[in-house]
Design an enzyme around this catalytic site. Structure first.
Site, mmCIF file in Angstrom:
data_model
loop_
_atom_site.group_PDB
_atom_site.id
_atom_site.type_symbol
_atom_site.label_atom_id
_atom_site.label_comp_id
_atom_site.label_asym_id
_atom_site.label_seq_id
_atom_site.Cartn_x
_atom_site.Cartn_y
_atom_site.Cartn_z
ATOM 1 N N GLU A 1 2.005 -1.333 -4.643
ATOM 2 C CA GLU A 1 0.724 -0.630 -4.734
ATOM 3 C C GLU A 1 -0.166 -1.299 -5.788
ATOM 4 O OE1 GLU A 1 -1.024 2.020 -3.225
ATOM 5 O OE2 GLU A 1 -2.465 1.477 -4.766
ATOM 6 N N GLY B 1 -5.247 0.690 4.122
ATOM 7 C CA GLY B 1 -6.451 1.382 4.561
ATOM 8 C C GLY B 1 -6.923 0.885 5.920
ATOM 9 N N HIS C 1 7.406 39.068 4.705
ATOM 10 C CA HIS C 1 8.573 38.748 3.873
ATOM 11 C C HIS C 1 9.819 38.657 4.756
ATOM 12 C CE1 HIS C 1 11.344 38.665 0.528
ATOM 13 N NE2 HIS C 1 12.074 39.561 1.190
ATOM 14 N N GLY D 1 0.835 -1.199 0.000
ATOM 15 C CA GLY D 1 0.000 0.000 0.000
ATOM 16 C C GLY D 1 0.873 1.253 0.000
ATOM 17 N N ALA D 2 0.844 2.005 -1.127
ATOM 18 C CA ALA D 2 1.618 3.256 -1.194
ATOM 19 C C ALA D 2 0.679 4.434 -0.940
ATOM 20 C CB ALA D 2 2.307 3.377 -2.551
HETATM 21 P P1 NAI Z 1 -4.746 4.790 2.253
HETATM 22 O O1 NAI Z 1 -6.140 4.610 1.813
HETATM 23 O O2 NAI Z 1 -4.170 6.140 2.336
HETATM 24 O O3 NAI Z 1 -3.780 3.956 1.297
HETATM 25 C C1 NAI Z 1 -3.927 2.586 1.099
HETATM 26 C C2 NAI Z 1 -3.243 2.235 -0.197
HETATM 27 O O4 NAI Z 1 -3.193 0.833 -0.291
HETATM 28 C C3 NAI Z 1 -3.983 2.743 -1.434
HETATM 29 O O5 NAI Z 1 -3.084 3.394 -2.275
HETATM 30 C C4 NAI Z 1 -4.554 1.485 -2.048
HETATM 31 O O6 NAI Z 1 -4.665 1.552 -3.446
HETATM 32 C C5 NAI Z 1 -3.530 0.454 -1.630
HETATM 33 N N1 NAI Z 1 -4.035 -0.927 -1.572
HETATM 34 C C6 NAI Z 1 -5.236 -1.366 -1.148
HETATM 35 N N2 NAI Z 1 -5.295 -2.709 -1.206
HETATM 36 C C7 NAI Z 1 -4.091 -3.128 -1.681
HETATM 37 C C8 NAI Z 1 -3.528 -4.405 -1.944
HETATM 38 N N3 NAI Z 1 -4.212 -5.524 -1.739
HETATM 39 N N4 NAI Z 1 -2.262 -4.446 -2.409
HETATM 40 C C9 NAI Z 1 -1.543 -3.320 -2.619
HETATM 41 N N5 NAI Z 1 -2.034 -2.081 -2.388
HETATM 42 C C10 NAI Z 1 -3.283 -1.989 -1.906
HETATM 43 O O7 NAI Z 1 -4.651 4.010 3.646
HETATM 44 P P2 NAI Z 1 -3.495 3.964 4.728
HETATM 45 O O8 NAI Z 1 -2.234 4.473 4.164
HETATM 46 O O9 NAI Z 1 -3.552 2.607 5.304
HETATM 47 O O10 NAI Z 1 -4.030 4.991 5.799
HETATM 48 C C11 NAI Z 1 -5.319 4.816 6.386
HETATM 49 C C12 NAI Z 1 -5.934 6.138 6.665
HETATM 50 O O11 NAI Z 1 -5.325 6.736 7.803
HETATM 51 C C13 NAI Z 1 -5.736 7.159 5.553
HETATM 52 O O12 NAI Z 1 -6.697 6.998 4.545
HETATM 53 C C14 NAI Z 1 -5.914 8.444 6.267
HETATM 54 O O13 NAI Z 1 -7.288 8.723 6.352
HETATM 55 C C15 NAI Z 1 -5.368 8.142 7.664
HETATM 56 N N6 NAI Z 1 -4.016 8.690 7.782
HETATM 57 C C16 NAI Z 1 -3.847 10.036 7.646
HETATM 58 C C17 NAI Z 1 -2.591 10.594 7.714
HETATM 59 C C18 NAI Z 1 -2.452 12.054 7.517
HETATM 60 O O14 NAI Z 1 -3.458 12.751 7.538
HETATM 61 N N7 NAI Z 1 -1.232 12.556 7.340
HETATM 62 C C19 NAI Z 1 -1.407 9.789 7.966
HETATM 63 C C20 NAI Z 1 -1.695 8.376 8.056
HETATM 64 C C21 NAI Z 1 -2.953 7.880 7.994
#
Ligand code: NAI
Ligand code: FAD
Length: 484
Positions: free
Chosen positions: A217, A284, A457, A194-195
Site C-alpha cells: 500500500e 482504483g 431480541h 493496493g490495500a
Molecule cells: P480503492 O480506491 O478502494 O483502493 C486503492 C488503494 O490502492 C488505495 O488504498 C490507494 O492508496 C492504493 N494505491 C494507489 N496507487 C498505489 C500504488 N502505486 N502502489 C500501492 N498502492 C497504491 O480502489 P480499489 O480497491 O481498486 O477499488 C476500486 C473501487 O471499486 C473502489 O473505490 C470502490 O468504489 C469499488 N469497489 C467497491 C466495493 C464495495 O463496495 N464493497 C468492493 C470493490 C470495489
C-alpha cells in the site's frame, strides 16, 4: 432513422436501472451495452454483475464457508475429518450466480419493452448516437453501424481498472481484478498492489483458499476514509487472520523470472525485493469515457476523464445526462442505481434527488466494515460538536450465540440537536445492519428516536440500538454507561 424518447449508453447498474425506470414511466427507451459473455451473448449488468460486486461476493461466500468448515465447526461438536477444495466447482458456482443475474436483467429489459442494442454507443450530438453492433444476434439488423436519435440521452459507461505506469500487465502473472476473480489455481504467494476495498475483499478470498497474501500500500494509513479507530482494529484482526500489509511503500518495478514475479519497492528509504507467484493490481478505477462521445459533441469531462455533471447529473449539453462510475462521487453500484432512477424521474418530469450524505459504504471482509455519514475525523475538521455512543458485538447475545463477537458499532450524534451524523460498524453482517443507519439518517432521526425504537431480541441489530442508547449514556448491557 429510429427515434426514442431516451437512449441509455451502458447497461451496468446505473444504466439498466435508468432504462427500466424510464420505460416504467411510458418512455420509449433504448439501452446500448457492450457487455457480452463468453458465448458472445448479451450480458448486461456491467462491471457489477459480470466482474465486480456479484462474482466477488460469490467467491467471498464460498471461501468463507471453506474456512469455517476447517476451523469453526469443532467448537460446535461437529467434526469434519478432511476439508478439500475443488476450485473449478467453486468457480463454476460463481459463474452460475453471474449468469442467473445477467439473464434476470436481460429478462427485465425485455419485459419493460426496452430495445437492447449489444454493441458500442457513441454520442455524436445532443440527440444523436452511433451504435456499432457487436452481438451475433444482431444479424437480423441490416447494418453493423447505425445512427439513432432521442429526445434525452443518458451516459453510463462505467469504469475500468486503473493501471500503474511502471507495472505492465502480463497475460497471467501481473493482472487486474477481473483476472483475480478467476484464477484457475490458488497461488502459493500472491501480492496485491493496493490495500483498498478490492485488495481486502479478494485478498481475503485467496488467503482463505490457501494463498499467502501480501498487500503493498502506497499510503501510510490503512483505509484513510474509514473511522480510524475502526480501521486500526480491522487492520489488527486482518493481520491476525494472515494478511500481510506493507504500508508506505513505493513499487519501483517488476521482473518476471523462472515463472515468478519479483517486486522491487522502496519503504522507509530502503530498497526491497520480494518474489511472488502472481501479482494483482488494485489501485482504483478510472472512468471509461474515452470512446463514449465524439469530441464534436462538445461534451465536457474533467482532467481525470469523469464526465462533468451537476447535482442532478446534467452535463453541459441540454438533454444529456451522465451517471454512475463515469461521474464524480464514490464508485458504488447503489450510488449509480440511485442516479439512474433520479435522472429517469427528472426526464419524466418529476422532482427527484439523490441524498449523497447517506451513501452506505461496505467492505465485505469478515468481520465486515460498514459506514454511513461523517467520521469523527471529518466532524473534528468541520468543527462540529458531537457525542459518541459505542457498543461491542461481544456484549450481544446473538453475536455470542453465533460465535461472531469481534467488532463494535459507533454512533455519532450532534451535541446540540442529537441528530445522527454518522454510524460506523465493524462486525458480522455489518453490510445488512448499516441499512438501519441509512434509514435513520434519511429520516433525520436523533439518537433518542433510535433509543425509543424496539429492536428484536436476540439480534445483531441490538448492537446498533445499544450504541444509539449509549450516545445518551443509557446503554443497558454496558458496564460504564450512566443512567439519565
Ligand atoms: P480503492 O480506491 O478502494 O483502493 C486503492 C488503494 O490502492 C488505495 O488504498 C490507494 O492508496 C492504493 N494505491 C494507489 N496507487 C498505489 C500504488 N502505486 N502502489 C500501492 N498502492 C497504491 O480502489 P480499489 O480497491 O481498486 O477499488 C476500486 C473501487 O471499486 C473502489 O473505490 C470502490 O468504489 C469499488 N469497489 C467497491 C466495493 C464495495 O463496495 N464493497 C468492493 C470493490 C470495489
Ligand atoms: P459499469 O457497471 O461499469 O457498467 C458500464 C457498462 O457500460 C458496461 O457493461 C460496459 O461494457 C458498458 N459500456 C461502456 N462503454 C460503452 C459504450 N461506449 N457503449 C456501450 N456500452 C458501453 N460496488 C458496490 O456498490 N458494491 C460492491 O460490493 C462492489 N464490489 C466490486 C467488486 C469489484 C471486483 C469491482 C471491480 C467493483 C465493485 N464495485 C462494487 C463497484 C461497482 O461494480 C461499480 O460501482 C458499478 O458497477 C458501476 O456501475 P455503472 O453502471 O456506472 O458502470
Amino acid at each position: 432513422m429510429k427515434h426514442y424518447d431516451v437512449i441509455v449508453i451502458g447497461g451496468g447498474p446505473a444504466g439498466y436501472v435508468a432504462a427500466i425506470r424510464c420505460a416504467q414511466q411510458g418512455l420509449k427507451t433504448a439501452c446500448i451495452d457492450s457487455g457480452v459473455n463468453d458465448k458472445g451473448e448479451a450480458s448486461p449488468g456491467g462491471t457489477c454483475l459480470n466482474v465486480g460486486c456479484i462474482p466477488s461476493k460469490a467467491l467471498l461466500e464460498s471461501s468463507g464457508l471453506f474456512e469455517r468448515c476447517q476451523h469453526d465447526t469443532a467448537v460446535h461438536g461437529i467434526k469434519i475429518s478432511k476439508v478439500t477444495l475443488d476450485l473449478a466447482i467453486l468457480m463454476q458456482r460463481k459463474q452460475q450466480v453471474v449468469n442467473d443475474l445477467t439473464s434476470g436483467v436481460n429478462a427485465l429489459i425485455k419485459i419493460n419493452g426496452i430495445d437492447l442494442y449489444t454493441g458500442l454507443g457513441k454520442l455524436l450530438a445532443e440527440n444523436k448516437v452511433e451504435v456499432t453492433l457487436t452481438h451475433k444476434n444482431t444479424k437480423t439488423r441490416n447494418a453493423t453501424k447505425e445512427e439513432i436519435t432521442a429526445t434525452d440521452i443518458i451516459l453510463a459507461p462505467g469504469s475500468v481498472p486503473r493501471a500503474i505506469d511502471n507495472i505492465p500487465y502480463t497475460d497471467d502473472k501481473i493482472v487486474d481484478s477481473t483476472a483475480a476473480l478467476s484464477f484457475d489455481k490458488v497461488p502459493k504467494r500472491l501480492a496485491i498492489i493496493g490495500a483498498g476495498i478490492i485488495g481486502l475483499e479478494l485478498g481475503s478470498v485467496w488467503r482463505r483458499l490457501g494463498a499467502e497474501v501480501t498487500l503493498f500500500e502506497a499510503s501510510k494509513d490503512f483505509l484513510p476514509a474509514v473511522d480510524q479507530a475502526i480501521a486500526k482494529q480491522a487492520c489488527k484482526i486482518f493481520t491476525q487472520q494472515g494478511l500481510t500489509f506493507s504500508f508506505a511503500c513505493q513499487i519501483k518495478s517488476t521482473e518476471i523470472k523462472n515463472n515468478k514475479v519479483i517486486i522491487n519497492y522502496t519503504q522507509a528509504d530502503k530498497e526491497n525485493s520480494e518474489t511472488f507467484d502472481k501479482v494483482f493490481v488494485a489501485v482504483g478505477r478510472s472512468p471509461n469515457t474515452k470512446n463514449v462521445f465524439d469530441p464534436a459533441s462538445r461534451l465536457i469531462c474533467d482532467e481525470y476523464g469523469f464526465i462533468k455533471v451537476d447535482e442532478q447529473c446534467r452535463t453541459n449539453l441540454a438533454h444529456v445526462y451522465a451517471i454512475g462510475d463515469a461521474v464524480r462521487g464514490p464508485m458504488l453500484a447503489h450510488k449509480g442505481e440511485e442516479e439512474g432512477a433520479m435522472v429517469a424521474d427528472l426526464i419524466a418530469g418529476h422532482f427527484a434527488r439523490v441524498n449523497y450524505e447517506t451513501i452506505p459504504f461496505v467492505v465485505y471482509t469478515e468481520p465486515e466494515i460498514a459506514w454511513c455519514g461523517k467520521t469523527e475525523q471529518q466532524l473534528k475538521s468541520d468543527n462540529i460538536d458531537y457525542k459518541i455512543g459505542t457498543f461491542s458485538f461481544a456484549s450481544n447475545g446473538r453475536a455470542r450465540a453465533m460465535g461472531q463477537t469481534q467488532g463494535l458499532i459507533k454512533t455519532l450524534a450532534d451535541a446540540k440537536t442529537d441528530r445522527i451524523l454518522g454510524v460506523h460498524m465493524f462486525g458480522s453482517h455489518a453490510s445488512e445492519l448499516i441499512s438501519q443507519a441509512v434509514v435513520a439518517m434519511e429520516f433525520n432521526s436523533s439518537s433518542e428516536d433510535l433509543a425509543m425504537t424496539m429492536f428484536a431480541h436476540p439480534s445483531l441489530s441490538e448492537v446498533f440500538h445499544e450504541s444509539a442508547m449509549d450516545v445518551l449514556d443509557r446503554a443497558i448491557h454496558k458496564a460504564k454507561a450512566k443512567k439519565i
